[in-house]
Scaffold this motif. Structure first.
Motif, PDB file in Angstrom:
ATOM      1  N   TYR A 246       0.832  -1.202   0.000  1.00 61.71           N
ATOM      2  CA  TYR A 246       0.000   0.000   0.000  1.00 61.71           C
ATOM      3  C   TYR A 246       0.869   1.255   0.000  1.00 61.71           C
ATOM      4  O   TYR A 246       0.592   2.226   0.705  1.00 61.71           O
ATOM      5  N   ALA A 247       1.927   1.231  -0.779  1.00 63.21           N
ATOM      6  CA  ALA A 247       2.838   2.370  -0.837  1.00 63.21           C
ATOM      7  C   ALA A 247       2.122   3.592  -1.401  1.00 63.21           C
ATOM      8  O   ALA A 247       1.167   3.466  -2.173  1.00 63.21           O
ATOM      9  N   PRO A 248       2.575   4.791  -1.010  1.00 61.43           N
ATOM     10  CA  PRO A 248       1.926   6.011  -1.516  1.00 61.43           C
ATOM     11  C   PRO A 248       2.001   6.119  -3.034  1.00 61.43           C
ATOM     12  O   PRO A 248       2.982   5.700  -3.658  1.00 61.43           O
ATOM     13  N   LEU A 249       0.950   6.678  -3.609  1.00 56.77           N
ATOM     14  CA  LEU A 249       0.882   6.913  -5.043  1.00 56.77           C
ATOM     15  C   LEU A 249       0.686   8.396  -5.299  1.00 56.77           C
ATOM     16  O   LEU A 249       0.446   9.169  -4.376  1.00 56.77           O
ATOM     17  N   SER A 250       0.778   8.783  -6.552  1.00 57.06           N
ATOM     18  CA  SER A 250       0.547  10.173  -6.933  1.00 57.06           C
ATOM     19  C   SER A 250      -0.288  10.218  -8.202  1.00 57.06           C
ATOM     20  O   SER A 250      -0.155   9.355  -9.090  1.00 57.06           O
ATOM     21  N   LEU A 251      -1.123  11.213  -8.279  1.00 62.14           N
ATOM     22  CA  LEU A 251      -1.939  11.439  -9.467  1.00 62.14           C
ATOM     23  C   LEU A 251      -1.071  11.596 -10.707  1.00 62.14           C
ATOM     24  O   LEU A 251      -1.442  11.176 -11.801  1.00 62.14           O
ATOM     25  N   HIS A 252       0.109  12.176 -10.542  1.00 57.73           N
ATOM     26  CA  HIS A 252       0.954  12.517 -11.688  1.00 57.73           C
ATOM     27  C   HIS A 252       1.717  11.312 -12.234  1.00 57.73           C
ATOM     28  O   HIS A 252       2.134  11.320 -13.397  1.00 57.73           O
ATOM     29  N   THR A 253       1.938  10.300 -11.410  1.00 59.53           N
ATOM     30  CA  THR A 253       2.709   9.136 -11.857  1.00 59.53           C
ATOM     31  C   THR A 253       1.827   7.967 -12.244  1.00 59.53           C
ATOM     32  O   THR A 253       2.328   6.901 -12.605  1.00 59.53           O
ATOM     33  N   GLY A 254       0.527   8.126 -12.181  1.00 58.23           N
ATOM     34  CA  GLY A 254      -0.389   7.078 -12.620  1.00 58.23           C
ATOM     35  C   GLY A 254      -0.921   6.250 -11.471  1.00 58.23           C
ATOM     36  O   GLY A 254      -0.243   6.046 -10.452  1.00 58.23           O
ATOM     37  N   LEU A 255      -2.155   5.767 -11.643  1.00 61.26           N
ATOM     38  CA  LEU A 255      -2.815   4.938 -10.635  1.00 61.26           C
ATOM     39  C   LEU A 255      -3.097   3.576 -11.251  1.00 61.26           C
ATOM     40  O   LEU A 255      -3.726   3.481 -12.304  1.00 61.26           O
ATOM     41  N   PRO A 256      -2.627   2.495 -10.628  1.00 60.65           N
ATOM     42  CA  PRO A 256      -2.820   1.162 -11.210  1.00 60.65           C
ATOM     43  C   PRO A 256      -4.266   0.708 -11.094  1.00 60.65           C
ATOM     44  O   PRO A 256      -4.869   0.768 -10.024  1.00 60.65           O
ATOM     45  N   TRP A 257      -4.826   0.224 -12.220  1.00 56.01           N
ATOM     46  CA  TRP A 257      -6.221  -0.222 -12.249  1.00 56.01           C
ATOM     47  C   TRP A 257      -6.347  -1.707 -12.572  1.00 56.01           C
ATOM     48  O   TRP A 257      -7.457  -2.220 -12.617  1.00 56.01           O
ATOM     49  N   GLY A 258      -5.263  -2.405 -12.827  1.00 51.53           N
ATOM     50  CA  GLY A 258      -5.345  -3.823 -13.146  1.00 51.53           C
ATOM     51  C   GLY A 258      -4.101  -4.266 -13.880  1.00 51.53           C
ATOM     52  O   GLY A 258      -3.089  -3.559 -13.913  1.00 51.53           O
ATOM     53  N   VAL A 259      -4.157  -5.463 -14.472  1.00 44.30           N
ATOM     54  CA  VAL A 259      -2.991  -6.014 -15.162  1.00 44.30           C
ATOM     55  C   VAL A 259      -3.387  -6.486 -16.557  1.00 44.30           C
ATOM     56  O   VAL A 259      -4.499  -6.963 -16.784  1.00 44.30           O
ATOM     57  N   ARG A 260      -2.461  -6.342 -17.472  1.00 45.20           N
ATOM     58  CA  ARG A 260      -2.616  -6.849 -18.821  1.00 45.20           C
ATOM     59  C   ARG A 260      -2.295  -8.352 -18.825  1.00 45.20           C
ATOM     60  O   ARG A 260      -1.716  -8.877 -17.860  1.00 45.20           O
ATOM     61  N   PRO A 261      -2.643  -9.054 -19.896  1.00 50.25           N
ATOM     62  CA  PRO A 261      -2.312 -10.481 -19.959  1.00 50.25           C
ATOM     63  C   PRO A 261      -0.827 -10.782 -19.835  1.00 50.25           C
ATOM     64  O   PRO A 261      -0.451 -11.879 -19.429  1.00 50.25           O
ATOM     65  N   ASP A 262       0.035  -9.821 -20.187  1.00 45.65           N
ATOM     66  CA  ASP A 262       1.470 -10.054 -20.057  1.00 45.65           C
ATOM     67  C   ASP A 262       2.001  -9.727 -18.670  1.00 45.65           C
ATOM     68  O   ASP A 262       3.211  -9.759 -18.444  1.00 45.65           O
ATOM     69  N   GLY A 263       1.097  -9.423 -17.726  1.00 42.72           N
ATOM     70  CA  GLY A 263       1.502  -9.162 -16.347  1.00 42.72           C
ATOM     71  C   GLY A 263       1.824  -7.716 -16.038  1.00 42.72           C
ATOM     72  O   GLY A 263       2.069  -7.373 -14.885  1.00 42.72           O
TER      73      GLY A 263
END
Length: 703
Positions: A246-263
């Motif tokens: 649960y490391a801090p995130l930033s709006l400017h560096t992107g927010l992860p929403w899931g994974v592609r089939p290649d991981g």
């Protein structure tokens, strides 16, 4: 006398290290000299030294063979043992301290050292060559596999796509082992990657890929190149748990929403973009909304507001851990900053957002001028506000008059407040023209997700991803699987993480200290609607989601507990001793809540004849004792006011002396009576008054 610590400047010996060429030779010669001197002095038989040397030579030969050392090394080690044993035997017989014996021993030591050095270099070179040969073998195998893949797909594309002949430049195997990417050059003549992209289904079928696996084409490094992603393992079937980091995130560096089939994680960049989430019932849309809220909770420069007119179910799991905090440490802040579950609360929220955006345009002109930008510099000090509106697309398409008013406010937020750091994430139950027909949604919501769940009816992927080729619902028939596209990442298959209630509670507690505060200028513009968003009258409905357990002793000795939290500084405790003043303790706790959240007002304390209940019962951060007599008296005052009606302040002033009732308590009663139809609300703001229904039976209730 002062103690002086001497600093050693000599060599540092590592007694645990093994022998090298020099130390090995020195050890061998000094050992032989010591053994020969001792043997000559004691009359030891000379043949013993020769036998020991032969045994040493045999032992080292066996171990060297096991280690698969070179023949040169094995011969050097055996010769060293035999030569040393021969010199020792001769020295015991003729005396070790003659010049002849000592000179021959020194010559023997130099020879052993030189031979050891030479064989060591040879072994190192041999080992490096062995490693290089292994790498060359692996490279040859990989190259052969890649050449075979390249040849196979050149033939396949030529056969399926109408004679298009590719020139494969590289084949990259995915680290996850679930597929590969082909980087190819398109033939001359104006052929584009779209010719291959639209044949995705045919290519997948021709390659006999497993169900859920695809071959999709996308733009290459230039318009004459194409990338073909081929999935060979279906990663969409099972659940993928939300990461425990649960490391801090930033709006400017992107927010992860899931994974592609290649991981690879797929990121959403929402500084200027809005989000759109489409998913029918059973597709995992609610779970995905929680994934989005988890990313927002981890961001240090985002405040999250949630509108869910379906009983607030999308936001409740992110508020409950704060209401029920019992950790005994610092108070837990809700994972979202504001939750609206009713039309009235949603209107207050959207009005506040518009006021904030318009005020920011004026208040931060100097800041934007210094930063030389026309976009508000969003940071932890001036956070972006993300409005997550569950089934917001349906609100925009609704014909209900009240929903149309709400829709106009949502569109105002989307249309006007991009530069000032207020964006939306809307959800929709289906991908149809009636739901997604609004131009504003299509233009602003560029981060788009479509969770299909295998549902075909009402799932027109071309409405969500116009221009994308080769996307079919049948490719993602699993819960939590679907398609995601952003301006940075073309539309393609992805899998949403699975996030469960217990993990949501963990995230709320872990990120409590990360949430920013609304900046002073924005809070001033938001006004009382925002400042009092956690008042008990506005979140009393959340109290019903909590259950309070009582011990058998407490249940016997005390009055029945009302729904709410039994806490002192956010943790359960035993009922206070009779000597403790409950009102004083309540006031102290409310001061702590004010210091932490800055949203509550101190209740007026009055004299009550009734015995206070055991322990402090908190209902949405406020201590309140409902006095039935005061409530009935308030209702009588409302009835006596006649057709002109009265206001909450007037009723509170009339009841303060006799019952110690606060204005906020009266507001709660009036709201309840209005919802029940006992009273009618007329006017708004400072001109609001309430009239008993008996005096105006035909008067419609105003919103």
């Amino acid at each position: 006398m002062a103690n002086n610590t001497a600093t050693s400047t000599g060599p540092v010996w590592d007694w645990a290290a093994g022998h090298g060429p020099v130390t090995g030779a020195l050890s061998a010669t000094t050992g032989a000299l010591a053994l020969a001197t001792t043997g000559a002095a004691t009359g030891m038989p000379a043949g013993w030294a020769l036998a020991a040397g032969a045994a040493g030579a045999i032992g080292h030969t066996v171990t060297s063979l096991r280690e698969r050392l070179a023949a040169r090394t094995i011969g050097m080690r055996a010769a060293s043992w035999l030569l040393g044993a021969g010199w020792t035997t001769s020295a015991i017989t003729h005396g070790p301290l003659t010049w002849t014996a000592l000179g021959s021993l020194a010559t023997l030591g130099v020879g052993i050292g030189a031979a050891a050095r030479s064989t060591l270099l040879h072994e190192e070179a041999r080992e490096l060559e062995s490693l290089a040969a292994a790498e060359r073998q692996v490279s040859r195998e990989l190259s052969a596999e890649r050449r075979a893949i390249a040849a196979e797909w050149v033939d396949r594309v030529q056969r399926v796509c109408g004679g298009i002949t590719l020139r494969v430049l590289a084949v990259e195997m995915w680290p996850t082992g679930t597929g590969f990417t082909i980087d190819a050059e398109l033939p001359p003549g104006g052929i584009t990657y779209e010719r291959i992209a639209q044949a995705s289904a045919q290519l997948s079928a021709d390659a006999r890929l497993p169900h859920g696996c695809t071959a999709t084409a996308s733009q290459g490094i230039d318009q004459g190149r194409v990338l073909i992603d081929v999935t060979t393992v279906n990663v969409l079937v099972g659940e993928i748990a939300y990461p425990s980091d649960y490391a801090p995130l930033s709006l400017h560096t992107g927010l992860p929403w899931g994974v592609r089939p290649d991981g690879r994680e797929v990121q959403a960049y929402l500084r200027e973009q809005c989000g759109l989430i489409v998913g029918p019932t059973g597709s995992g849309k609610t779970n995905f909304v929680h994934t989005v809220l988890a990313g927002f909770a981890r961001a240090t420069d985002i405040l999250t507001w949630v509108i869910d007119l379906n009983a607030g179910s999308a936001g409740l799991p992110w508020v409950r851990p704060a209401l029920a905090a019992d950790g005994g440490g610092d108070p837990v802040r809700p994972g979202i900053d504001w939750l609206a579950a009713t039309y009235e609360e949603a209107s207050l929220m959207l009005d506040a957002a518009v006021r904030i955006g318009k005020h920011r345009k004026v208040a931060y002109q100097d800041l934007m001028a210094r930063a030389n930008t026309d976009l508000l510099p969003v940071s932890a000090q001036i956070p972006q506000i993300m409005l997550v509106i569950d089934e917001g697309a349906e609100i925009l398409a609704s014909s209900d008059p009240r929903m149309r008013k709400l829709a106009s406010k949502i569109l105002e937020v989307i249309r006007l407040l991009r530069a000032m750091g207020i964006r939306t994430v809307l959800t929709a139950l289906g991908a149809t023209g009636s739901v997604l027909g609004n131009l504003m949604i299509r233009r602003e919501a560029k981060a788009r997700v479509c969770l299909t769940g295998g549902e075909v009816e009402g799932m027109d992927l071309s409405k969500v991803f116009p221009g994308a080729r080769g996307l079919r619902v049948s490719q993602a028939p699993y819960k939590g699987a679907g398609f995601m596209g952003t301006p940075e990442s073309p539309a393609g298959l992805f899998k949403a993480w699975r996030i469960k209630p217990n993990q949501i509670a963990d995230i709320v507690r872990a990120t409590s200290a990360l949430h920013p505060r609304l900046d002073e200028q924005s809070a001033k513009a938001a006004g009382a609607d925002y400042a009092r968003r956690w008042d008990q009258a506005r979140i009393a409905w959340m109290r019903d989601t909590l259950t309070t357990t009582q011990s058998p002793v407490a249940a016997t000795d005390q009055a029945p507990a009302r729904p709410g939290l039994n806490l002192s500084a956010h943790r359960d405790q035993q009922p206070p001793a009779p000597t403790v003043d409950a009102d004083t303790l309540a006031a102290k706790f409310m001061a702590e809540i004010d210091a932490e959240f800055g949203t509550t007002t101190e209740p007026s304390t009055g004299t009550h004849d009734a015995q206070p209940p055991a322990g402090l019962k908190l209902s949405a951060f406020r201590t309140e004792r409902e006095d039935n007599e005061a409530r009935q008296a308030a209702l009588a005052l409302l009835l006596a006011a006649g057709p002109e009606g009265t206001g909450a302040s007037a009723i509170a002033r009339a009841l303060t002396d006799a019952h110690g009732t606060t204005r906020q308590t009266v507001v709660g009663w009036l709201k309840t009576w209005t919802e029940e139809g006992t009273a009618v609300r007329i006017g708004s703001g400072t001109k609001t008054r309430y009239v008993h229904q008996r005096h105006m039976p035909d008067h419609p209730v105003e919103d």
